[in-house]
Motif scaffolding. Structure first.
Motif, PDB file in Angstrom:
ATOM      1  N   MET A  42      32.140  26.246  70.383  1.00 28.83           N
ATOM      2  CA  MET A  42      31.662  26.828  69.128  1.00 28.83           C
ATOM      3  C   MET A  42      31.717  28.343  69.208  1.00 28.83           C
ATOM      4  N   THR A  43      32.243  28.986  68.194  1.00 34.33           N
ATOM      5  CA  THR A  43      32.310  30.444  68.161  1.00 34.33           C
ATOM      6  C   THR A  43      31.384  30.972  67.084  1.00 34.33           C
ATOM      7  N   ASP A  44      31.068  32.288  67.187  1.00 34.06           N
ATOM      8  CA  ASP A  44      30.208  32.907  66.185  1.00 34.06           C
ATOM      9  C   ASP A  44      30.859  32.825  64.815  1.00 34.06           C
ATOM     10  N   PRO A  45      30.059  32.652  63.753  1.00 30.37           N
ATOM     11  CA  PRO A  45      30.642  32.642  62.406  1.00 30.37           C
ATOM     12  C   PRO A  45      31.245  33.993  62.075  1.00 30.37           C
ATOM     13  N   ALA A  46      32.295  33.971  61.274  1.00 28.41           N
ATOM     14  CA  ALA A  46      32.937  35.214  60.883  1.00 28.41           C
ATOM     15  C   ALA A  46      31.988  36.043  60.029  1.00 28.41           C
ATOM     16  N   PRO A  47      31.975  37.371  60.210  1.00 29.36           N
ATOM     17  CA  PRO A  47      31.095  38.204  59.398  1.00 29.36           C
ATOM     18  C   PRO A  47      31.551  38.213  57.948  1.00 29.36           C
ATOM     19  N   SER A  48      30.636  38.544  57.043  1.00 34.88           N
ATOM     20  CA  SER A  48      30.999  38.687  55.646  1.00 34.88           C
ATOM     21  C   SER A  48      31.992  39.835  55.496  1.00 34.88           C
ATOM     22  N   ALA A  49      32.644  39.880  54.339  1.00 31.35           N
ATOM     23  CA  ALA A  49      33.622  40.952  54.102  1.00 31.35           C
ATOM     24  C   ALA A  49      32.955  42.318  54.204  1.00 31.35           C
ATOM     25  N   GLY A  50      31.741  42.436  53.667  1.00 32.66           N
ATOM     26  CA  GLY A  50      31.035  43.710  53.736  1.00 32.66           C
ATOM     27  C   GLY A  50      30.684  44.092  55.156  1.00 32.66           C
ATOM     28  N   THR A  51      30.219  43.119  55.945  1.00 28.54           N
ATOM     29  CA  THR A  51      29.878  43.392  57.339  1.00 28.54           C
ATOM     30  C   THR A  51      31.125  43.734  58.145  1.00 28.54           C
ATOM     31  N   ALA A  52      32.229  43.054  57.875  1.00 28.27           N
ATOM     32  CA  ALA A  52      33.487  43.361  58.566  1.00 28.27           C
ATOM     33  C   ALA A  52      33.920  44.798  58.294  1.00 28.27           C
ATOM     34  N   ASP A  53      33.790  45.230  57.045  1.00 32.64           N
ATOM     35  CA  ASP A  53      34.097  46.621  56.723  1.00 32.64           C
ATOM     36  C   ASP A  53      33.167  47.574  57.467  1.00 32.64           C
ATOM     37  N   LEU A  54      31.886  47.229  57.495  1.00 27.80           N
ATOM     38  CA  LEU A  54      30.908  48.069  58.176  1.00 27.80           C
ATOM     39  C   LEU A  54      31.266  48.240  59.643  1.00 27.80           C
ATOM     40  N   ILE A  55      31.623  47.135  60.300  1.00 25.91           N
ATOM     41  CA  ILE A  55      31.992  47.203  61.713  1.00 25.91           C
ATOM     42  C   ILE A  55      33.222  48.086  61.898  1.00 25.91           C
ATOM     43  N   GLY A  56      34.225  47.894  61.056  1.00 24.27           N
ATOM     44  CA  GLY A  56      35.439  48.693  61.172  1.00 24.27           C
ATOM     45  C   GLY A  56      35.189  50.176  60.988  1.00 24.27           C
ATOM     46  N   TRP A  57      34.442  50.539  59.954  1.00 20.89           N
ATOM     47  CA  TRP A  57      34.121  51.944  59.726  1.00 20.89           C
ATOM     48  C   TRP A  57      33.341  52.522  60.910  1.00 20.89           C
ATOM     49  N   ARG A  58      32.388  51.756  61.396  1.00 20.72           N
ATOM     50  CA  ARG A  58      31.568  52.266  62.492  1.00 20.72           C
ATOM     51  C   ARG A  58      32.379  52.436  63.771  1.00 20.72           C
ATOM     52  N   MET A  59      33.278  51.510  64.047  1.00 19.12           N
ATOM     53  CA  MET A  59      34.108  51.659  65.245  1.00 19.12           C
ATOM     54  C   MET A  59      34.955  52.921  65.171  1.00 19.12           C
ATOM     55  N   ARG A  60      35.467  53.231  63.986  1.00 20.04           N
ATOM     56  CA  ARG A  60      36.235  54.473  63.821  1.00 20.04           C
ATOM     57  C   ARG A  60      35.352  55.685  64.029  1.00 20.04           C
ATOM     58  N   ALA A  61      34.173  55.687  63.377  1.00 20.49           N
ATOM     59  CA  ALA A  61      33.282  56.842  63.481  1.00 20.49           C
ATOM     60  C   ALA A  61      32.791  57.049  64.908  1.00 20.49           C
ATOM     61  N   LEU A  62      32.546  55.976  65.632  1.00 24.02           N
ATOM     62  CA  LEU A  62      32.044  56.057  66.996  1.00 24.02           C
ATOM     63  C   LEU A  62      33.100  56.508  67.997  1.00 24.02           C
ATOM     64  N   GLY A  63      34.328  56.655  67.550  1.00 20.03           N
ATOM     65  CA  GLY A  63      35.386  57.047  68.468  1.00 20.03           C
ATOM     66  C   GLY A  63      35.868  55.916  69.339  1.00 20.03           C
ATOM     67  N   LEU A  64      35.618  54.666  68.908  1.00 18.30           N
ATOM     68  CA  LEU A  64      36.005  53.499  69.693  1.00 18.30           C
ATOM     69  C   LEU A  64      37.236  52.805  69.135  1.00 18.30           C
ATOM     70  N   TRP A  65      37.833  53.408  68.115  1.00 17.58           N
ATOM     71  CA  TRP A  65      38.976  52.799  67.455  1.00 17.58           C
ATOM     72  C   TRP A  65      40.179  53.738  67.504  1.00 17.58           C
ATOM     73  N   ALA A  66      40.079  54.718  68.389  1.00 15.52           N
ATOM     74  CA  ALA A  66      41.094  55.774  68.381  1.00 15.52           C
ATOM     75  C   ALA A  66      42.350  55.363  69.126  1.00 15.52           C
ATOM     76  N   SER A  67      42.212  54.927  70.353  1.00 15.67           N
ATOM     77  CA  SER A  67      43.388  54.565  71.137  1.00 15.67           C
ATOM     78  C   SER A  67      42.947  53.767  72.343  1.00 15.67           C
TER      79      SER A  67
END
Length: 396
Positions: A1-26
């Motif tokens: 069993m895997t974790d349920p997929a996040p909602s579209a809004g939560t998925a966007d939130l995670i993506g934006w935060r990863m970019r802002a945190l400098g964890l999505w750069a390279s």
């Protein structure tokens, strides 16, 4: 069993935060061509986050290094040695790593929330005002002229001056001297933790901000380094009342440095340029082509978790005590996949190589040694050691 997929809004939130945190750069690895030297790139990371947790000296160095691919532990130490970044208490009575130029105005904006309790604490410790004044004078005299001292060396200076320092006094007085802006932790000349120096001698170009200008800067820089945040996140992070935090957000929004964004019906605030960019977390070949890591080995106390009051978007609540055993405030190093915490990792130094073992949570997907190996190697390269993946197990 895997974790349920996040909602579209939560998925966007995670993506934006990863970019802002400098964890999505390279992906961790070589530095991009034409970049500033390592110490300056470490300083740029600190500027982006404004302040990052510094309780664990080892973890905070990796938090800086992984956001500046190609840098080494020596580059982080060099940034401290050159006075580009410092370690001190900017707010909440919690030690952070901060760009040197920013520590002073941050303390002026937040000190009124922590310093009033210091006198009561000294009463509990049995530390009288006369002893505090003498310890302050000795510290300033011993450090004047560009000198630096470890905490043990400062304690020795107090002893030579005839001050009978009780065991519980030392931490409080070092904190008090730093929280009041007299001292900061600067160079790490002996390979240990940063040494104490006089702020006015060490910090060459301090910024001067106060009032609503300082509040706006705090709000804008906090969101810039963490992505969409709520007003309560900002209030918690600074230790300021929510009403004051909202004033800072309003001031930053009036300067067009923050813009509102709704995430699953809840208002957040973010840097406008971040919202104009992509939020979708790429996977597979698309992620590899863009140099975006699907998996990360983050240090303990990383801002990925500690920068927010609400963490369920990236960490299932039932796993929280696996990250903070007994809720003791000690955040463990995490395995993160596509922005979500999937487990913890531990390192064991050995003669030939440091062994890295991962313990994944139930429902955390099917991460294996192959996915983690490049990130273990990147951690090892940063530390200047060979690192290899040992076991990857799923806890029950």
């Amino acid at each position: 069993m895997t974790d349920p997929a996040p909602s579209a809004g939560t998925a966007d939130l995670i993506g934006w935060r990863m970019r802002a945190l400098g964890l999505w750069a390279s992906l961790p690895g070589a530095a991009p061509a034409g970049q500033p030297d390592g110490a300056e790139r470490v300083h740029a990371v600190a500027q982006g986050l404004l302040a990052l947790q510094g309780q664990d000296w080892h973890a905070s160095r990796w938090a800086l290094g992984l956001r500046a691919p190609g840098t080494s532990d020596a580059d982080v130490r060099e940034a401290f040695a050159r006075g580009l970044v410092v370690r001190s208490w900017p707010m909440r009575g919690t030690i952070h790593v901060v760009p040197a130029e920013d520590i002073g105005w941050m303390q002026q904006a937040t000190n009124h929330r922590v310093l009033p309790g210091a006198a009561k604490r000294r009463t509990v410790l049995g530390l009288d005002d006369t002893s505090l004044a003498r310890m302050t004078d000795v510290a300033v005299t011993a450090l004047t002229g560009g000198k630096s001292l470890s905490r043990d060396e400062l304690a020795e200076a107090w002893a030579r001056a005839g001050i009978e320092v009780q065991s519980a006094w030392r931490y409080h007085v070092v904190w008090w001297l730093c929280q009041n802006g007299l001292l900061v932790q600067g160079p790490s000349t002996d390979g240990g933790e940063p040494r104490l120096v006089l702020s006015e001698e060490w910090i060459r170009a301090p910024r001067a901000l106060d009032g609503d200008e300082a509040l706006a800067e705090l709000a804008a820089r906090f969101a810039r380094g963490r992505g969409p945040v709520q007003d309560r996140d900002f209030a918690w992070w600074t230790g300021l009342p929510v009403t004051v935090a909202r004033r800072g957000i309003a001031a930053a929004a009036a300067e067009q440095r923050l813009a509102p964004v709704e995430v699953d019906g809840v208002r957040h605030w973010a840097e406008p340029a971040l919202l104009d960019g992509p939020s979708t977390i790429l996977t597979g070949e698309a992620a590899a082509a863009a140099g975006i890591p699907e998996v990360l080995l983050l240090p303990g106390f990383d801002e990925h978790l500690l920068g927010y009051t609400e963490r369920s978007s990236v960490l299932a609540p039932e796993h929280f005590e696996r990250i903070v055993p007994g809720r003791n405030g000690m955040f463990r190093a995490t395995v993160v996949e596509r922005g979500r915490v999937r487990g913890i990792w531990l390192r064991t130094p050995r003669a030939k190589a440091t062994r890295i073992d991962a313990e994944l949570f139930p429902g955390g997907g099917r991460l294996g040694a192959r996915a983690l190996r490049p990130h273990a190697a990147a951690w090892g390269a940063f530390q200047g050691v060979t690192a290899e993946i040992g076991s990857v197990s799923t806890v029950r």
